[in-house]
Design an enzyme around this catalytic site. Structure first.
Site, PDB file in Angstrom:
ATOM      1  N   LYS A  15       0.841  -1.245  -0.011  1.00  0.00           N
ATOM      2  CA  LYS A  15       0.080   0.208  -0.015  1.00  0.00           C
ATOM      3  C   LYS A  15       0.727   1.207   0.094  1.00  0.00           C
ATOM      4  CE  LYS A  15      -2.432   3.172   2.976  1.00  0.00           C
ATOM      5  NZ  LYS A  15      -2.382   3.469   4.238  1.00  0.00           N
ATOM      6  N   ASP A  25      -6.797   1.448   1.611  1.00  0.00           N
ATOM      7  CA  ASP A  25      -6.794   1.602   2.828  1.00  0.00           C
ATOM      8  C   ASP A  25      -7.888   1.521   3.440  1.00  0.00           C
ATOM      9  OD1 ASP A  25      -8.582   3.708   2.487  1.00  0.00           O
ATOM     10  OD2 ASP A  25      -7.650   5.079   3.585  1.00  0.00           O
TER      11      ASP A  25
END
Length: 218
Positions: free
Chosen positions: A122, A140
């Protein structure tokens, strides 16, 4: 209930109306300071990170200066962000690696970023999208939750959610949508503020939903 293609079209249009501008939430001045800020944001709010980074970057805003700092000094500055023992070690080590292997520059390469200490998929995706403009769809907790509430992914994993969103939305929109969905989740469709039946997008996508939408956590 809207069909999936209709939901995708409505979501894109409504988010663009609500958030025509997508400023990057983390304060930074270059790819390196963005990388450090994103690393610090793990299990921490962007607001808190933005409160902490000025003091850190005043001491070191480049790999050379950061690598010269003692881990304990880094830790003392970033402690309010949480996970400071791990994050301080990762920040010092990745700065050393950037000097040793990348001429002190943050590489615009997904695999090279993911090999850096403290930098997961991420974080690497955020840096690629926001520092280098490379299409990516970092997922997220907000995006993972909303993708399920809006019927865009089954949410079995963050990587599955990312794959599903990349398949549904045009590549040229990924970087903008990533931030737009985060902004919307924080403002209208938070974990406690909506259960899949409250906010405008949830109600439009699923007008007949009778029960709260249970979502899989990342």
């Amino acid at each position: 209930m809207l069909k999936k293609a209709e939901r995708v079209e409505f979501i894109q249009r409504r988010l663009q109306e609500l958030y025509p501008e997508t400023p990057i939430p983390l304060d930074h001045s270059d790819p390196y300071t963005l990388l450090i800020a994103v690393l610090l944001s793990a299990q921490c709010t962007d607001e808190r990170v933005n409160q902490v980074t000025p003091a850190l970057f005043a001491r070191a805003d480049n790999p050379k200066d950061m690598a010269a700092l003692d881990v304990e000094e880094i830790r003392s500055i970033i402690r309010p962000c949480g996970l400071s023992p791990q994050k301080s070690k990762a920040i010092k080590k990745l700065s050393e690696i950037l000097l040793e292997e990348h001429q002190g520059q943050v590489p615009a390469d997904m695999e090279a970023l993911e090999r850096l200490p403290g930098v997961g998929h991420k974080t690497a995706s955020v840096v690629m999208a926001q520092a280098f403009g490379v299409p990516a769809f970092p997922v997220d907790t907000h995006i993972h939750r909303l993708a399920q509430r809006w019927g865009l992914s089954n949410g079995r994993s963050v990587l599955q959610t990312e794959r599903d969103l990349k398949r549904l939305f045009p590549k040229e929109n990924w970087n903008r949508l990533h931030l737009q969905i985060i902004f919307y989740g924080r403002e209208f469709c938070s974990a406690r503020g909506c259960d899949g039946r409250v906010c405008e997008i949830c109600r439009t996508c699923y007008p007949n939903r009778k029960h709260p939408k249970k979502t899989h956590k990342p």
